[in-house]
Design a protein around this motif. Structure first.
Motif, PDB file in Angstrom:
ATOM      1  N   ARG A 129       0.850  -1.195   0.000  1.00 55.26           N
ATOM      2  CA  ARG A 129       0.000   0.000   0.000  1.00 55.26           C
ATOM      3  C   ARG A 129       0.880   1.237   0.000  1.00 55.26           C
ATOM      4  O   ARG A 129       1.948   1.250   0.602  1.00 55.26           O
ATOM      5  N   ALA A 157       1.182  10.344  -0.320  1.00 63.06           N
ATOM      6  CA  ALA A 157       1.739  10.923  -1.551  1.00 63.06           C
ATOM      7  C   ALA A 157       1.460  12.422  -1.608  1.00 63.06           C
ATOM      8  O   ALA A 157       0.348  12.866  -1.348  1.00 63.06           O
ATOM      9  N   ALA A 178       0.793  12.094  -6.338  1.00 56.53           N
ATOM     10  CA  ALA A 178      -0.595  11.681  -6.552  1.00 56.53           C
ATOM     11  C   ALA A 178      -1.006  11.924  -7.999  1.00 56.53           C
ATOM     12  O   ALA A 178      -1.643  11.068  -8.629  1.00 56.53           O
ATOM     13  N   LEU A 232       0.739   9.298 -10.237  1.00 58.54           N
ATOM     14  CA  LEU A 232       0.053   8.000 -10.172  1.00 58.54           C
ATOM     15  C   LEU A 232      -1.237   8.016 -10.978  1.00 58.54           C
ATOM     16  O   LEU A 232      -1.551   7.047 -11.674  1.00 58.54           O
ATOM     17  N   ASP A 233      -1.980   9.125 -10.906  1.00 56.52           N
ATOM     18  CA  ASP A 233      -3.207   9.258 -11.701  1.00 56.52           C
ATOM     19  C   ASP A 233      -2.898   9.281 -13.193  1.00 56.52           C
ATOM     20  O   ASP A 233      -3.548   8.600 -13.984  1.00 56.52           O
ATOM     21  N   SER A 255      -3.019   4.880  -9.903  1.00 59.82           N
ATOM     22  CA  SER A 255      -3.791   5.188  -8.692  1.00 59.82           C
ATOM     23  C   SER A 255      -4.843   4.117  -8.425  1.00 59.82           C
ATOM     24  O   SER A 255      -5.247   3.931  -7.279  1.00 59.82           O
ATOM     25  N   THR A 256      -5.257   3.396  -9.448  1.00 63.88           N
ATOM     26  CA  THR A 256      -6.192   2.288  -9.236  1.00 63.88           C
ATOM     27  C   THR A 256      -5.452   0.964  -9.047  1.00 63.88           C
ATOM     28  O   THR A 256      -6.014   0.011  -8.527  1.00 63.88           O
ATOM     29  N   TYR A 257      -4.204   0.908  -9.449  1.00 66.80           N
ATOM     30  CA  TYR A 257      -3.385  -0.299  -9.324  1.00 66.80           C
ATOM     31  C   TYR A 257      -2.859  -0.456  -7.900  1.00 66.80           C
ATOM     32  O   TYR A 257      -2.814  -1.552  -7.364  1.00 66.80           O
ATOM     33  N   THR A 282      -3.990   3.409  -2.274  1.00 68.16           N
ATOM     34  CA  THR A 282      -3.321   4.596  -1.743  1.00 68.16           C
ATOM     35  C   THR A 282      -4.136   5.170  -0.586  1.00 68.16           C
ATOM     36  O   THR A 282      -5.369   5.139  -0.612  1.00 68.16           O
TER      37      THR A 282
END
Length: 118
Positions: A85, A89, A94, A97-98, A103-105, A108
């Motif tokens: 996890r 961020a 953040a 990642l988006d 961000s879905t993988y 967070t």
């Protein structure tokens, strides 16, 4: 079990619970520092069921090589029945990642405490 990551980033591992390691990252995670991160993660992956929270609070920068190290580790961890996890961020990370669809993988969380409680 502290471990150094290059000159520009440092990783420290703490055990908030006996079954969960918290990996605190600081500085920059890039092509120069990713090999040291991979070495630290490899040690954590030796656990029978690895459960790792990666504290990103003090991480200022991460490139694709750094993300790749985290992705590879997550795949190994999931295969062993554990989890990885991300916590804390900053807005740059953040958004990164988006942007790259991670961000879905990665689960967070806003803080290490929230990640540990999940």
């Amino acid at each position: 079990m502290p471990a150094g990551i290059g000159a520009t980033a440092i990783a420290t591992v703490t055990e908030d619970r006996s079954d969960v390691a918290v990996l605190h990252l600081r500085g920059e995670l890039d092509a120069d520092t990713a090999p040291q991160l991979q070495a630290t993660l490899s040690q954590l992956l030796e656990r029978p069921v690895p459960r790792i929270v990666v504290d990103l609070t003090a991480l200022k920068f991460c490139d694709s090589v750094g993300l790749s190290a985290l992705i590879t580790s997550r795949q190994v961890i999931l295969a062993r029945g554990g989890w990885l996890r991300l916590a804390g961020a900053n807005p740059f990370l953040a958004a990164l990642l988006d942007t790259v669809g991670l961000s879905t993988y990665f689960p967070t969380f806003p803080s290490v405490a929230a990640a540990l409680d999940a």
